[in-house]
Design a protein around this motif. Structure first.
Motif, PDB file in Angstrom:
ATOM      1  N   LYS A 111       0.843  -1.196   0.000  1.00 42.95           N
ATOM      2  CA  LYS A 111       0.000   0.000   0.000  1.00 42.95           C
ATOM      3  C   LYS A 111       0.877   1.245   0.000  1.00 42.95           C
ATOM      4  O   LYS A 111       1.804   1.363   0.792  1.00 42.95           O
ATOM      5  N   LYS A 112       0.569   2.129  -0.940  1.00 45.49           N
ATOM      6  CA  LYS A 112       1.331   3.372  -1.016  1.00 45.49           C
ATOM      7  C   LYS A 112       0.928   4.289   0.133  1.00 45.49           C
ATOM      8  O   LYS A 112      -0.254   4.473   0.411  1.00 45.49           O
ATOM      9  N   THR A 113       1.945   4.836   0.764  1.00 43.13           N
ATOM     10  CA  THR A 113       1.661   5.756   1.860  1.00 43.13           C
ATOM     11  C   THR A 113       1.194   7.078   1.272  1.00 43.13           C
ATOM     12  O   THR A 113       1.896   7.733   0.510  1.00 43.13           O
ATOM     13  N   LYS A 114      -0.009   7.431   1.621  1.00 44.05           N
ATOM     14  CA  LYS A 114      -0.576   8.669   1.104  1.00 44.05           C
ATOM     15  C   LYS A 114      -0.160   9.847   1.975  1.00 44.05           C
ATOM     16  O   LYS A 114      -0.111   9.744   3.192  1.00 44.05           O
ATOM     17  N   GLY A 115       0.153  10.946   1.300  1.00 46.58           N
ATOM     18  CA  GLY A 115       0.504  12.160   2.038  1.00 46.58           C
ATOM     19  C   GLY A 115      -0.749  12.897   2.474  1.00 46.58           C
ATOM     20  O   GLY A 115      -1.869  12.377   2.423  1.00 46.58           O
ATOM     21  N   PHE A 116      -0.555  14.119   2.909  1.00 49.95           N
ATOM     22  CA  PHE A 116      -1.680  14.934   3.346  1.00 49.95           C
ATOM     23  C   PHE A 116      -2.500  15.383   2.143  1.00 49.95           C
ATOM     24  O   PHE A 116      -1.965  15.643   1.071  1.00 49.95           O
ATOM     25  N   THR A 117      -3.804  15.480   2.337  1.00 52.82           N
ATOM     26  CA  THR A 117      -4.662  16.041   1.302  1.00 52.82           C
ATOM     27  C   THR A 117      -4.547  17.563   1.350  1.00 52.82           C
ATOM     28  O   THR A 117      -4.008  18.137   2.302  1.00 52.82           O
ATOM     29  N   ALA A 118      -5.081  18.219   0.312  1.00 52.03           N
ATOM     30  CA  ALA A 118      -5.035  19.687   0.266  1.00 52.03           C
ATOM     31  C   ALA A 118      -5.764  20.290   1.460  1.00 52.03           C
ATOM     32  O   ALA A 118      -5.326  21.292   2.040  1.00 52.03           O
ATOM     33  N   LYS A 119      -6.870  19.656   1.838  1.00 51.40           N
ATOM     34  CA  LYS A 119      -7.639  20.155   2.980  1.00 51.40           C
ATOM     35  C   LYS A 119      -6.831  20.038   4.268  1.00 51.40           C
ATOM     36  O   LYS A 119      -6.808  20.958   5.098  1.00 51.40           O
ATOM     37  N   GLN A 120      -6.144  18.897   4.449  1.00 49.40           N
ATOM     38  CA  GLN A 120      -5.327  18.696   5.649  1.00 49.40           C
ATOM     39  C   GLN A 120      -4.165  19.684   5.704  1.00 49.40           C
ATOM     40  O   GLN A 120      -3.815  20.186   6.771  1.00 49.40           O
TER      41      GLN A 120
END
Length: 200
Positions: A51-60
């Protein structure tokens, strides 16, 4: 003994069923050696996808205020060393801005260069209040530049409908913001057309 004969018959029959293509002589040869190696076909293990580690979303990122510059840090003098680093970076990128350098070659490299630290001036704009704003680019987004002026004011200047100029070692380059609506990371891979319509 009778038990051993039964065992031999069972093993012979088992080998015959397991290896129908093998001749009786070969099976007998295997039995005389008193060691039978059965072939085993292991199941293929299915590789688990990582599973690819997802970064922060724009909202976060907005909630964490990652890209906001604190008011106490909004001082022109703090970012002058950044400008000196940027000048050296451009000189290295263009192999020295010599008088005999070809302008279109330098312009092509500047279009893909990182502009964080460059001193720019708004020379033309459809909004007259932007004209004359000069400062160091602190942040570049897809649609705006964040510029710190000599008066220690942080200005957010849209790229659209604005023309910017930057000067280095006597070489002046113009950036047409309407053709520059890209993130800094995307610009480095984009192919810019040398000819085209130029407007605000």
């Amino acid at each position: 003994p009778q038990g051993s004969e039964k065992a031999k018959t069972f093993v012979h029959a088992f080998l015959k069923r397991s290896m129908p293509k093998m001749k009786d002589e070969a099976i007998q040869d295997m039995l005389t050696r008193k060691a039978v190696v059965l072939e085993h076909y292991p199941r293929k293990k299915t590789k688990q996808k990582r599973k690819k580690t997802k970064g922060f979303t724009a909202k976060q990122r907005r909630e964490l205020r990652l890209f906001e510059i604190e008011p106490e840090q909004q001082r022109y003098a703090i970012f002058l060393p950044l400008h000196e680093l940027w000048k050296q970076y451009i000189r290295d990128l263009c192999h020295g801005l010599k008088p005999d350098a070809q302008p279109h070659m330098i312009q092509g490299k500047l279009l893909k260069a990182d502009l964080h630290g460059a001193i720019v001036t708004v020379t033309k704009s459809k909004c007259p209040s932007y004209v004359g704003i000069t400062g160091i680019i602190l942040q570049e987004f897809k649609h705006v530049f964040k510029i710190i002026t000599k008066e220690d004011k942080l200005k957010v200047v849209p790229k659209l409908n604005n023309v910017f100029s930057l000067e280095l070692d006597g070489f002046i380059s113009y950036i047409y913001g309407s053709k520059f609506l890209l993130r800094a990371s995307e610009r480095s891979a984009k192919k810019f057309k040398l000819k085209g319509t130029i407007d605000l």
